[in-house]
Design an enzyme around this catalytic site. Structure first.
Site, PDB file in Angstrom:
ATOM      1  N   THR A 121       0.838  -1.164   0.031  1.00 57.38           N
ATOM      2  CA  THR A 121      -0.022   0.200  -0.086  1.00 57.38           C
ATOM      3  C   THR A 121       0.882   1.147   0.008  1.00 57.38           C
ATOM      4  O   THR A 121       1.617   1.427   0.896  1.00 57.38           O
ATOM      5  CB  THR A 121      -0.907  -0.059   1.449  1.00 57.38           C
ATOM      6  OG1 THR A 121      -1.803  -1.153   1.223  1.00 57.38           O
ATOM      7  CG2 THR A 121      -1.793   1.205   1.197  1.00 57.38           C
ATOM      8  N   GLU A 152      -3.611  -4.499  -2.657  1.00 57.06           N
ATOM      9  CA  GLU A 152      -3.816  -5.556  -2.033  1.00 57.06           C
ATOM     10  C   GLU A 152      -5.116  -5.456  -0.977  1.00 57.06           C
ATOM     11  O   GLU A 152      -4.923  -4.499  -0.190  1.00 57.06           O
ATOM     12  CB  GLU A 152      -2.875  -6.406  -1.281  1.00 57.06           C
ATOM     13  CG  GLU A 152      -3.361  -7.750  -0.807  1.00 57.06           C
ATOM     14  CD  GLU A 152      -3.688  -8.561  -2.039  1.00 57.06           C
ATOM     15  OE1 GLU A 152      -3.031  -8.965  -2.880  1.00 57.06           O
ATOM     16  OE2 GLU A 152      -5.018  -9.173  -1.727  1.00 57.06           O
ATOM     17  N   PHE A 250     -18.656  -3.085   9.190  1.00 53.01           N
ATOM     18  CA  PHE A 250     -17.747  -2.310   9.776  1.00 53.01           C
ATOM     19  C   PHE A 250     -18.717  -1.214  10.749  1.00 53.01           C
ATOM     20  O   PHE A 250     -18.374   0.023  10.613  1.00 53.01           O
ATOM     21  CB  PHE A 250     -16.983  -1.628   8.753  1.00 53.01           C
ATOM     22  CG  PHE A 250     -15.539  -2.405   8.187  1.00 53.01           C
ATOM     23  CD1 PHE A 250     -14.610  -2.323   8.763  1.00 53.01           C
ATOM     24  CD2 PHE A 250     -15.960  -3.614   7.304  1.00 53.01           C
ATOM     25  CE1 PHE A 250     -13.442  -2.939   8.454  1.00 53.01           C
ATOM     26  CE2 PHE A 250     -14.962  -4.328   7.109  1.00 53.01           C
ATOM     27  CZ  PHE A 250     -13.787  -4.100   7.735  1.00 53.01           C
ATOM     28  N   LEU A 251     -19.677  -1.734  11.195  1.00 55.32           N
ATOM     29  CA  LEU A 251     -20.609  -0.798  12.003  1.00 55.32           C
ATOM     30  C   LEU A 251     -20.456  -1.518  13.494  1.00 55.32           C
ATOM     31  O   LEU A 251     -21.686  -1.701  14.097  1.00 55.32           O
ATOM     32  CB  LEU A 251     -21.962  -0.680  11.483  1.00 55.32           C
ATOM     33  CG  LEU A 251     -22.089   0.268  10.390  1.00 55.32           C
ATOM     34  CD1 LEU A 251     -23.541   0.540  10.055  1.00 55.32           C
ATOM     35  CD2 LEU A 251     -21.491   1.579  10.533  1.00 55.32           C
ATOM     36  N   ALA A 253     -19.377  -1.277  16.984  1.00 57.89           N
ATOM     37  CA  ALA A 253     -18.564  -0.379  18.088  1.00 57.89           C
ATOM     38  C   ALA A 253     -17.645  -1.186  18.988  1.00 57.89           C
ATOM     39  O   ALA A 253     -17.904  -2.225  19.257  1.00 57.89           O
ATOM     40  CB  ALA A 253     -19.669   0.299  19.014  1.00 57.89           C
ATOM     41  N   CYS A 261      -2.412  -1.735   9.138  1.00 57.21           N
ATOM     42  CA  CYS A 261      -2.854  -1.332   7.763  1.00 57.21           C
ATOM     43  C   CYS A 261      -3.617  -0.084   8.131  1.00 57.21           C
ATOM     44  O   CYS A 261      -3.195   1.250   7.603  1.00 57.21           O
ATOM     45  CB  CYS A 261      -3.613  -2.164   6.824  1.00 57.21           C
ATOM     46  SG  CYS A 261      -2.656  -3.448   6.148  1.00 57.21           S
TER      47      CYS A 261
HETATM   48  P1  NAD Z   1       5.215  -7.536   6.412  1.00 57.68           P
HETATM   49  O1  NAD Z   1       6.143  -6.710   7.264  1.00 57.68           O
HETATM   50  O2  NAD Z   1       4.648  -8.773   7.139  1.00 57.68           O
HETATM   51  O3  NAD Z   1       6.268  -8.105   5.244  1.00 57.68           O
HETATM   52  C1  NAD Z   1       7.212  -7.594   4.557  1.00 57.68           C
HETATM   53  C2  NAD Z   1       8.318  -8.299   4.006  1.00 57.68           C
HETATM   54  O4  NAD Z   1       8.998  -7.433   3.296  1.00 57.68           O
HETATM   55  C3  NAD Z   1       9.153  -8.814   5.500  1.00 57.68           C
HETATM   56  O5  NAD Z   1       9.362 -10.238   5.285  1.00 57.68           O
HETATM   57  C4  NAD Z   1      10.455  -8.323   5.013  1.00 57.68           C
HETATM   58  O6  NAD Z   1      11.683  -9.048   5.516  1.00 57.68           O
HETATM   59  C5  NAD Z   1      10.432  -8.152   3.651  1.00 57.68           C
HETATM   60  N1  NAD Z   1      11.371  -6.941   3.277  1.00 57.68           N
HETATM   61  C6  NAD Z   1      11.479  -5.695   3.542  1.00 57.68           C
HETATM   62  N2  NAD Z   1      12.544  -5.220   2.838  1.00 57.68           N
HETATM   63  C7  NAD Z   1      12.886  -6.102   1.877  1.00 57.68           C
HETATM   64  C8  NAD Z   1      14.057  -6.027   0.913  1.00 57.68           C
HETATM   65  N3  NAD Z   1      14.765  -5.147   0.592  1.00 57.68           N
HETATM   66  N4  NAD Z   1      14.136  -7.255   0.300  1.00 57.68           N
HETATM   67  C9  NAD Z   1      13.461  -8.279   0.381  1.00 57.68           C
HETATM   68  N5  NAD Z   1      12.377  -8.349   1.249  1.00 57.68           N
HETATM   69  C10 NAD Z   1      12.278  -7.306   2.168  1.00 57.68           C
HETATM   70  O7  NAD Z   1       4.229  -6.731   5.704  1.00 57.68           O
HETATM   71  P2  NAD Z   1       2.736  -7.104   5.299  1.00 57.68           P
HETATM   72  O8  NAD Z   1       2.034  -6.953   6.458  1.00 57.68           O
HETATM   73  O9  NAD Z   1       3.044  -8.200   4.270  1.00 57.68           O
HETATM   74  O10 NAD Z   1       2.362  -5.669   4.298  1.00 57.68           O
HETATM   75  C11 NAD Z   1       3.387  -5.557   3.318  1.00 57.68           C
HETATM   76  C12 NAD Z   1       2.500  -4.368   2.501  1.00 57.68           C
HETATM   77  O11 NAD Z   1       1.087  -4.843   2.117  1.00 57.68           O
HETATM   78  C13 NAD Z   1       2.295  -3.132   3.206  1.00 57.68           C
HETATM   79  O12 NAD Z   1       2.321  -2.039   2.508  1.00 57.68           O
HETATM   80  C14 NAD Z   1       0.964  -3.257   3.795  1.00 57.68           C
HETATM   81  O13 NAD Z   1       0.394  -1.937   4.105  1.00 57.68           O
HETATM   82  C15 NAD Z   1       0.308  -3.953   2.520  1.00 57.68           C
HETATM   83  N6  NAD Z   1      -0.917  -4.555   2.827  1.00 57.68           N
HETATM   84  C16 NAD Z   1      -0.851  -5.369   3.850  1.00 57.68           C
HETATM   85  C17 NAD Z   1      -2.157  -6.333   4.248  1.00 57.68           C
HETATM   86  C18 NAD Z   1      -2.275  -7.015   5.294  1.00 57.68           C
HETATM   87  O14 NAD Z   1      -3.160  -7.822   5.785  1.00 57.68           O
HETATM   88  N7  NAD Z   1      -1.094  -7.192   6.217  1.00 57.68           N
HETATM   89  C19 NAD Z   1      -3.234  -6.213   3.302  1.00 57.68           C
HETATM   90  C20 NAD Z   1      -3.173  -5.204   2.328  1.00 57.68           C
HETATM   91  C21 NAD Z   1      -2.178  -4.618   2.239  1.00 57.68           C
END
Ligand code: NAD
Length: 440
Positions: A121, A152, A250-251, A253, A261
């Site tokens: 994101t 995502e 999402f309503l 409380a 996120c």
């Molecule tokens: P996370 O921290 O679980 O995973 C990120 C991964 O990236 C880690 O394993 C880290 O080691 C790896 N990483 C970081 N720098 C790196 C590099 N230089 N080379 C290789 N790997 C590297 O994060 P997440 O929860 O999976 O979220 C990832 C993105 O997706 C964020 O932008 C988040 O906002 C978005 N997002 C997350 C969700 C969710 O459910 N968690 C849902 C939608 C969107």
């Protein structure tokens, strides 16, 4: 198709496993050697229902492998998904340093054409920065690229199902080649596909998360009003939600939104809007309302205990929501910290997040981690329900009552049946509902 997923956390791992499940040849890249080793041996590292099975099956059939070597990932595939973290940075801005670092490394290995897809994101205009970075750092003749946005929308706890059966797929592209590649990749997915330009796709993600956060803060505001006026927020939510223009979801409380996120996405959206000269005050109010939730619930506990110092409070639920072990931004942990600051002793339990919680809130003199909900309430002066795991709704209330020193329950998620809790002899406080115990 050959697909590389860079960053194998909550989003990247699910993405990698699901594309492999769809028959693609997938390489997962992560900079953490220990994570890569565990994933390669079939250990999913995180708790996410369904992921372990997909991981095992696709490692076995050879469609999925993991590496720490980005060069390997860049060489292996035409399509590279960026799934690294974009945490909150200074002043609420998105910290894009992981994106920038990965982009530089990709650039240094780029030879032929690659499509870089933002799945992380990111604020609108990030793709422009990625493209600029690629241009500045690419050396090889013949290197070419597009940058696309494919936000995502999976939810932790149901991420595998959400990925495999999405309600929509958003594809943001600025070239025909990028559009064709992403449409081919998602061809088997039977759902509406919104194909648009990259900036619009980037905005859709922040707009969606911020709108869901707004709904939560709105109903929490209604809860405050119900408490002040003597109404019932559950019925208000029902009455609103039956209007199909509003919808029921999402309503609910409670303790407010959390996780890795919503809080940071709302703030990043506010910041990027402000930088672009747009008044984002509606979202500033959403953020402020959410911040008040911990004060509100801590206040209920404090009033119920009269004096908090040296009282023992059991907290049920530490993950930011049920069905995950993720405690990043968990309201339950914020509540725990607040109670500790007020001098309480804590007994904590969560079905899946005990290990992850201990990294953020270590066990100590005043913090005890317990291996069951019943163990947590031993000798407690009050019980706070902070995450609505279904198992809490099935607890034997008579047994809970016997184990506690004083029968006080603060249900910050409105998940227990008020009549049943009161019938078991508890003083029961919840959110935005009439209190018969006189401590609204
Ligand atoms: P996370 O921290 O679980 O995973 C990120 C991964 O990236 C880690 O394993 C880290 O080691 C790896 N990483 C970081 N720098 C790196 C590099 N230089 N080379 C290789 N790997 C590297 O994060 P997440 O929860 O999976 O979220 C990832 C993105 O997706 C964020 O932008 C988040 O906002 C978005 N997002 C997350 C969700 C969710 O459910 N968690 C849902 C939608 C969107």
């Amino acid at each position: 198709m050959n697909v590389t997923v860079i960053g194998t956390g909550y989003v990247g791992l699910v993405t990698a496993c699901c594309f492999a499940e769809h028959g693609h040849q997938v390489v997962g890249v992560d900079e953490q050697p220990d994570k890569v080793r565990r994933l390669s041996s079939g250990d999913p590292v995180i708790y996410e229902p369904g992921v372990e099975k997909l991981l095992e099956a696709n490692l076995r059939n050879g469609r999925l492998r993991f590496t720490t070597d980005i060069a390997d990932g860049v060489a292996a595939s035409e399509v590279l998904f960026l799934c690294v973290g974009t945490p909150q940075g200074d002043d609420g801005k998105a910290d894009l340093s992981q994106i920038e670092r990965v982009t530089r490394v990709i650039a240094s290995h780029l030879d032929g054409y690659r499509l870089l897809v933002e799945k992380s994101t990111v604020p609108v205009k990030t793709a422009t920065w990625i493209a600029r970075t690629l241009r500045l750092h690419t050396r090889a003749a013949g290197a070419a690229f597009d940058v696309a946005s494919n936000p995502e929308f999976t939810r932790e706890g149901t991420a595998v199902r959400d990925f495999l059966e999405p309600d929509r797929i958003v594809i943001g592209v600025d070239s025909d080649r990028a559009r064709e590649l992403l449409l081919a990749l998602y061809e088997p997915f039977d759902c509406p596909k919104v194909v648009t330009d990259v900036s619009t796709a980037e905005i859709i993600k922040h707009a969606s998360n911020s709108f869901l956060a707004l709904k939560i803060s709105y109903i929490n505001l209604m809860a405050e009003l119900c408490e002040a006026a003597g109404g019932n927020v559950e019925t208000v939510a029902q009455g609103m939600g039956l209007d199909e223009r509003i919808g029921k979801s999402f309503l609910k409380a409670g303790l407010g939104y959390g996780g890795s996120c919503f809080p940071k996405d709302v703030r990043a959206f506010i910041r990027i809007g402000q930088e672009l000269g747009v008044d984002m005050s509606v979202l500033q109010a959403v953020d402020a309302l959410n911040g008040r939730r911990i004060d509100q619930i801590a206040g209920k506990l404090q009033r119920a205990l009269w004096v908090t110092r040296d009282k023992t409070v059991a907290i049920w639920g530490l993950a930011f929501k049920p069905d995950t072990d993720d405690v990043r931004g968990a309201p339950a942990l914020a509540l725990a910290q607040r109670l500790l600051a007020d001098g309480a002793k804590l007994r904590l339990y969560d079905p899946k997040a005990l290990e992850s919680a201990q990294h953020l809130l270590p066990a100590g003199d005043r913090v005890t981690y317990c291996d069951s909900a019943l163990h947590a309430v031993e000798g407690a002066d009050a019980l706070a329900v902070a995450t609505d795991w279904p198992e809490f709704g099935q607890a034997d209330l008579a047994d809970v009552r016997r184990r506690m020193t004083t029968p006080v329950v603060v249900d910050a998620r409105n998940m227990l049946d008020p009549a049943a809790v009161r019938a078991a002899g508890f003083e029961y406080h919840s959110v935005g509902r009439p209190e018969s115990d006189g401590l609204a």
